[in-house]
Write a protein that holds these residues in place. Structure first.
Motif, PDB file in Angstrom:
ATOM      1  N   GLU A 182       0.816  -1.209   0.000  1.00 25.99           N
ATOM      2  CA  GLU A 182       0.000   0.000   0.000  1.00 25.99           C
ATOM      3  C   GLU A 182       0.854   1.265   0.000  1.00 25.99           C
ATOM      4  N   ARG A 183       2.025   1.221   0.619  1.00 25.14           N
ATOM      5  CA  ARG A 183       2.857   2.422   0.722  1.00 25.14           C
ATOM      6  C   ARG A 183       3.984   2.456  -0.309  1.00 25.14           C
ATOM      7  N   MET A 184       4.144   1.405  -1.076  1.00 25.87           N
ATOM      8  CA  MET A 184       5.222   1.358  -2.063  1.00 25.87           C
ATOM      9  C   MET A 184       4.810   2.128  -3.309  1.00 25.87           C
ATOM     10  N   PRO A 185       5.689   2.978  -3.835  1.00 25.38           N
ATOM     11  CA  PRO A 185       5.347   3.699  -5.070  1.00 25.38           C
ATOM     12  C   PRO A 185       5.115   2.744  -6.242  1.00 25.38           C
ATOM     13  N   ILE A 186       4.357   3.190  -7.225  1.00 26.69           N
ATOM     14  CA  ILE A 186       4.174   2.430  -8.463  1.00 26.69           C
ATOM     15  C   ILE A 186       5.530   2.271  -9.141  1.00 26.69           C
ATOM     16  N   ASP A 187       5.839   1.050  -9.527  1.00 22.63           N
ATOM     17  CA  ASP A 187       7.150   0.764 -10.109  1.00 22.63           C
ATOM     18  C   ASP A 187       6.959  -0.142 -11.317  1.00 22.63           C
ATOM     19  N   MET A 188       7.365   0.319 -12.493  1.00 16.60           N
ATOM     20  CA  MET A 188       7.212  -0.455 -13.725  1.00 16.60           C
ATOM     21  C   MET A 188       8.555  -1.069 -14.113  1.00 16.60           C
ATOM     22  N   ASP A 189       8.591  -2.367 -14.254  1.00 20.30           N
ATOM     23  CA  ASP A 189       9.809  -3.105 -14.567  1.00 20.30           C
ATOM     24  C   ASP A 189       9.491  -4.100 -15.683  1.00 20.30           C
ATOM     25  N   ALA A 190      10.146  -3.948 -16.826  1.00 16.39           N
ATOM     26  CA  ALA A 190       9.800  -4.754 -18.002  1.00 16.39           C
ATOM     27  C   ALA A 190      10.058  -6.241 -17.797  1.00 16.39           C
ATOM     28  N   SER A 191      11.095  -6.595 -17.042  1.00 16.71           N
ATOM     29  CA  SER A 191      11.379  -8.013 -16.804  1.00 16.71           C
ATOM     30  C   SER A 191      10.351  -8.614 -15.862  1.00 16.71           C
ATOM     31  N   THR A 192      10.057  -7.906 -14.787  1.00 20.24           N
ATOM     32  CA  THR A 192       9.014  -8.347 -13.862  1.00 20.24           C
ATOM     33  C   THR A 192       7.672  -8.475 -14.580  1.00 20.24           C
ATOM     34  N   LEU A 193       7.349  -7.484 -15.409  1.00 23.89           N
ATOM     35  CA  LEU A 193       6.106  -7.534 -16.176  1.00 23.89           C
ATOM     36  C   LEU A 193       6.089  -8.723 -17.134  1.00 23.89           C
ATOM     37  N   SER A 194       7.238  -9.081 -17.674  1.00 23.58           N
ATOM     38  CA  SER A 194       7.296 -10.235 -18.575  1.00 23.58           C
ATOM     39  C   SER A 194       6.956 -11.516 -17.834  1.00 23.58           C
ATOM     40  N   ASN A 195       7.440 -11.657 -16.603  1.00 20.87           N
ATOM     41  CA  ASN A 195       7.055 -12.815 -15.796  1.00 20.87           C
ATOM     42  C   ASN A 195       5.562 -12.795 -15.497  1.00 20.87           C
ATOM     43  N   GLY A 196       5.053 -11.609 -15.125  1.00 22.63           N
ATOM     44  CA  GLY A 196       3.633 -11.493 -14.834  1.00 22.63           C
ATOM     45  C   GLY A 196       2.766 -11.780 -16.045  1.00 22.63           C
ATOM     46  N   MET A 197       3.165 -11.275 -17.198  1.00 24.28           N
ATOM     47  CA  MET A 197       2.368 -11.501 -18.400  1.00 24.28           C
ATOM     48  C   MET A 197       2.499 -12.935 -18.910  1.00 24.28           C
ATOM     49  N   LEU A 198       3.627 -13.584 -18.660  1.00 30.25           N
ATOM     50  CA  LEU A 198       3.741 -15.001 -18.989  1.00 30.25           C
ATOM     51  C   LEU A 198       2.714 -15.796 -18.195  1.00 30.25           C
ATOM     52  N   TRP A 199       2.602 -15.479 -16.895  1.00 25.11           N
ATOM     53  CA  TRP A 199       1.572 -16.127 -16.084  1.00 25.11           C
ATOM     54  C   TRP A 199       0.182 -15.791 -16.625  1.00 25.11           C
ATOM     55  N   ALA A 200      -0.064 -14.515 -16.929  1.00 26.69           N
ATOM     56  CA  ALA A 200      -1.392 -14.085 -17.379  1.00 26.69           C
ATOM     57  C   ALA A 200      -1.792 -14.800 -18.668  1.00 26.69           C
ATOM     58  N   VAL A 201      -0.864 -14.932 -19.607  1.00 24.54           N
ATOM     59  CA  VAL A 201      -1.161 -15.614 -20.862  1.00 24.54           C
ATOM     60  C   VAL A 201      -1.483 -17.085 -20.615  1.00 24.54           C
ATOM     61  N   ARG A 202      -0.737 -17.699 -19.712  1.00 22.30           N
ATOM     62  CA  ARG A 202      -0.949 -19.126 -19.451  1.00 22.30           C
ATOM     63  C   ARG A 202      -2.275 -19.411 -18.759  1.00 22.30           C
ATOM     64  N   THR A 203      -2.816 -18.456 -18.058  1.00 20.43           N
ATOM     65  CA  THR A 203      -4.105 -18.696 -17.400  1.00 20.43           C
ATOM     66  C   THR A 203      -5.236 -18.861 -18.398  1.00 20.43           C
ATOM     67  N   GLY A 204      -5.063 -18.303 -19.599  1.00 19.35           N
ATOM     68  CA  GLY A 204      -6.131 -18.335 -20.585  1.00 19.35           C
ATOM     69  C   GLY A 204      -7.207 -17.302 -20.344  1.00 19.35           C
ATOM     70  N   LEU A 205      -7.043 -16.475 -19.305  1.00 19.93           N
ATOM     71  CA  LEU A 205      -8.023 -15.422 -19.047  1.00 19.93           C
ATOM     72  C   LEU A 205      -7.922 -14.355 -20.132  1.00 19.93           C
ATOM     73  N   PRO A 206      -9.014 -13.744 -20.523  1.00 18.02           N
ATOM     74  CA  PRO A 206      -8.966 -12.718 -21.581  1.00 18.02           C
ATOM     75  C   PRO A 206      -8.039 -11.565 -21.182  1.00 18.02           C
ATOM     76  N   LEU A 207      -7.314 -11.062 -22.158  1.00 16.41           N
ATOM     77  CA  LEU A 207      -6.450  -9.910 -21.913  1.00 16.41           C
ATOM     78  C   LEU A 207      -7.309  -8.657 -21.771  1.00 16.41           C
ATOM     79  N   ASN A 208      -7.038  -7.891 -20.717  1.00 17.82           N
ATOM     80  CA  ASN A 208      -7.796  -6.666 -20.497  1.00 17.82           C
ATOM     81  C   ASN A 208      -6.918  -5.445 -20.793  1.00 17.82           C
ATOM     82  N   GLU A 209      -7.427  -4.250 -20.508  1.00 16.25           N
ATOM     83  CA  GLU A 209      -6.691  -3.040 -20.843  1.00 16.25           C
ATOM     84  C   GLU A 209      -5.407  -2.907 -20.037  1.00 16.25           C
TER      85      GLU A 209
END
Length: 364
Positions: A182-209
């Motif tokens: 809750e207190r941590m600033p928003i932090d965008m990291d392309a490698s971390t996001l790649s791991n997260g999106m790999l998981w998201a793609v594998r779930t088969g859930l529809p991609l959202n905005e």
């Protein structure tokens, strides 16, 4: 490299990785893979008990399992069984199904040191990296995946708050943050996001905005060349071109996502030169594995005359992730490039897993 030599080398590597898994002592719980924190310029070396590398090793080994000799598959299954037993140690202190780099109950951040563990300032919240790797290495139910997707969205940029650091073009985009706190600033990291999106793609859930904007950030990171010019700005926790390329390449290999078409073309163009000029053996392994994932055959890196001990020695010195301690807030982020402010993590077993992965992918 002949098939029999490849099978023999893989069997040796898997056996050695298994031997490095902790059996339980005063420093490491049974099932964990030991790692080290380094700041060599200051003579800083600490034993580290994070769960991140253990889940990463389980994920890496399970991904290559089908390419291993039958006996080695059994070893991988045994490694995973022992490792999965410690996952609850790293689960959120609230009991929710997110995960922390360090055990949060009680807080055990920066263990076996003298200073950093004494202050709550350095006790990071649960994070996307640790959580996505826990889910990737130990797949969950549809209900759990949907819950995590909603959790990610609740902590994303534009929902929880607004990014004050990172590329300005994405500070008003719906990009997932690296942190759940809750207190941590928003932090965008392309490698971390790649791991997260790999998981998201594998779930088969529809991609959202939120998925779409996160994919756009990953694509821009590579296509713009920022992963080479300013890696700390786009992937602060994996701030080298080989590490960023490796993470994005793993996502690219999962699916032909049109949102990442530019990134795919750019890596195919850039990686041969990066590989040719990379001075470190393990950087070459990362880059060559990425090329293999993209359907290219890199120049051979392994000498059949090397013993396992020699290969293990060559694998040392890879700092797979870093902590840029001055990176979290806008007021100090300009100092984050100061190398003395960064702590490095190395896991010998994970480095060997990366070598095994390279061989399993068809590397020579």
């Amino acid at each position: 490299m002949a098939d029999d030599f490849r099978a023999s080398l893989l069997a040796q590597l898997i056996a050695r990785i298994a031997a490095l898994q902790a059996t339980g002592d005063q420093y490491y719980p049974a099932g964990l893979f030991p790692s080290l924190r380094w700041k060599k310029a200051l003579g800083y070396r600490r034993l580290d008990t994070n769960g991140f590398f253990t889940s990463l090793i389980v994920f890496t080994l399970r991904e290559m399992r089908a390419h291993l000799p039958a006996a080695s598959q059994v070893v991988v299954d045994d490694i995973a069984t022992k490792a999965l037993a410690i996952y609850p140690l790293y689960q959120s202190k609230s009991g929710q199904a997110t995960y922390n780099f360090y055990p949060p109950r009680p807080k055990q951040h920066f263990p076996h040191g003298y200073l950093l563990h004494r202050t709550r300032h350095f006790a990071a919240p649960d994070d996307l990296d640790s959580t996505s790797l826990a889910y990737l290495s130990n797949p969950r139910s549809d209900a759990e995946n949907r819950w995590l997707k909603a959790k990610l969205q609740a902590h994303a940029n534009t929902v929880k708050g607004w990014a004050a650091t990172g590329p300005r073009a994405f500070r008003r985009k719906k990009v997932y943050s690296a942190w759940f706190g809750e207190r941590m600033p928003i932090d965008m990291d392309a490698s971390t996001l790649s791991n997260g999106m790999l998981w998201a793609v594998r779930t088969g859930l529809p991609l959202n905005e939120f998925d779409e904007d996160s994919l756009a950030f990953i694509n821009w990171t590579i296509a713009s060349g920022e992963y080479r010019r300013r890696p700390l700005d786009v992937s602060a926790y994996y701030a080298t071109a080989p590490l960023i390329a490796y993470h994005v390449g793993r996502l690219l290999a999962e699916a032909e996502l049109p949102q990442l078409a530019e990134a795919r073309a750019t890596l195919r163009r850039d990686l041969p030169q990066l590989l040719a000029t990379a001075p470190a053996f393990m950087d070459k392994i990362l880059l060559a594995s990425t090329l293999l994932r993209l359907g290219e055959q890199p120049t051979p890196l392994l000498d059949p005359a090397w013993s396992l001990a020699e290969l293990e020695q060559r694998s040392r010195g890879l700092y797979f992730c870093i902590a840029p301690l001055l990176n979290y807030y806008p007021q100090t982020r300009w100092l984050a490039r100061w190398r003395l402010s960064q702590i490095d993590w190395e896991c010998p077993a994970h480095s060997l897993a990366l070598v095994a992965e390279y061989v399993a992918l068809g590397g020579r």
